[in-house]
Write an enzyme that holds these catalytic residues in place. Structure first.
Site, PDB file in Angstrom:
ATOM      1  N   SER A 187      39.283  33.160  49.073  1.00  0.00           N
ATOM      2  CA  SER A 187      38.539  32.186  48.271  1.00  0.00           C
ATOM      3  C   SER A 187      39.522  31.164  47.713  1.00  0.00           C
ATOM      4  O   SER A 187      40.722  31.443  47.585  1.00  0.00           O
ATOM      5  CB  SER A 187      37.820  32.885  47.115  1.00  0.00           C
ATOM      6  OG  SER A 187      37.177  31.952  46.262  1.00  0.00           O
TER       7      SER A 187
ATOM      8  N   TYR B  30      37.995  38.717  39.714  1.00  0.00           N
ATOM      9  CA  TYR B  30      37.697  38.245  41.073  1.00  0.00           C
ATOM     10  C   TYR B  30      38.856  37.410  41.614  1.00  0.00           C
ATOM     11  O   TYR B  30      39.312  37.624  42.743  1.00  0.00           O
ATOM     12  CB  TYR B  30      36.415  37.422  41.050  1.00  0.00           C
ATOM     13  CG  TYR B  30      36.096  36.745  42.366  1.00  0.00           C
ATOM     14  CD1 TYR B  30      35.472  37.452  43.397  1.00  0.00           C
ATOM     15  CD2 TYR B  30      36.418  35.405  42.587  1.00  0.00           C
ATOM     16  CE1 TYR B  30      35.179  36.842  44.602  1.00  0.00           C
ATOM     17  CE2 TYR B  30      36.127  34.787  43.799  1.00  0.00           C
ATOM     18  CZ  TYR B  30      35.509  35.500  44.794  1.00  0.00           C
ATOM     19  OH  TYR B  30      35.224  34.889  46.002  1.00  0.00           O
TER      20      TYR B  30
END
Length: 262
Positions: free
Chosen positions: A143, A157
């Site tokens: 990501s 995350y």
């Protein structure tokens, strides 16, 4: 022109929804035989039903990426069904939100178990099969959040996605003598089922922060993963490809406004 991948085989973890389903669809359209995994049989059944009848076969297996034995079963199943394994897409991931001051040990462990440990386990399990392939490919779905950007509520995350890249670089070195490449795709804001639930106003605000003024599609990520799977990408390893419509480029919202003032 890239050579055909028809007849090769792949595992896509977390392949029943979102980006994983997008990768699986691009792959079967290219003639790759794909085994998708998920923890939910109903989701797998829907995806297999939707993607059947393409150039490549699609099959499914209920598996939990946090369990090494499930990863070993997934690899064995792919080898049995397809006669070998050429590509592993370590895609399974979760993105629960939680501010730093509120995170519990269980919150942190859950995200690291799925996003980071799950990546390690499926790649570990696949090394022998990928070596036997002679042109093994590993593609990690990371990501921009964590490796490049930050967002409130996603400290755990972001840490898990950065951990994937630290793992990737040394794994790429260790697996290079086995003719296995290891690379990562870093998606920006991609239109998935979960994102759609946030509502039109939220989606419009997100798109306004991107120079291309649109959210990405799951096919955009699938196409990037497909590139890394090609023979032509065989001299690329330990690298990242950002697929975000230029989201990380502007230094301020005003920079984007300047683009569209006419």
């Amino acid at each position: 022109m890239f050579g055909s991948l028809e007849g090769r085989s792949a595992i896509v973890t977390g392949g029943s929804k979102g980006i994983g389903r997008g990768i699986a669809e691009v792959f079967v359209n290219a003639g790759i035989n794909v085994l998708i995994t998920s923890r939910t049989q109903a989701d797998l059944d829907r995806t297999v039903g939707a993607l059947s009848g393409r150039k490549g076969q699609i099959t499914a297996l209920v598996a939990d990426v946090t369990k090494p034995e499930d990863s070993r079963t997934a690899v064995a199943t792919a080898v049995e069904q397809f006669g070998g394994l050429d590509i592993v897409c370590a895609n399974a991931g979760i993105f629960p939100s939680g501010r730093l001051t509120e995170l519990t040990p269980d919150d942190i462990e859950q995200v690291l178990a799925v996003n980071f440990k799950g990546t390690v386990y499926i790649i570990q399990a696949a090394v022998d099969a990928l070596t036997a392939s002679g042109h093994g490919r590993v593609v990690i779905t990371s990501s921009i959040t964590g490796p490049i950007t930050g967002y409130p509520g996603w400290t755990h995350y972001g840490a898990s996605k950065s951990a994937q890249l630290g793992f990737m670089r040394t794994a790429a070195m260790e697996l290079a003598p086995k003719n296995i490449t290891v690379n990562a795709v870093l998606p920006g804001n991609i239109m998935t089922e979960g994102l759609a639930e946030m509502g039109e106003e939220y989606l419009d605000r997100m798109a306004a922060a991107i120079p291309t003024r649109r959210l990405g599609s799951v096919a955009d990520i699938g196409n990037a993963a497909l590139f890394f799977a090609t023979d032509e990408a065989g001299y690329i390893t330990g690298q990242t490809l950002v697929v975000d419509g230029g989201q990380v480029l502007p230094e301020s919202p005003e920079a984007i406004a300047e683009l569209y003032q006419d």
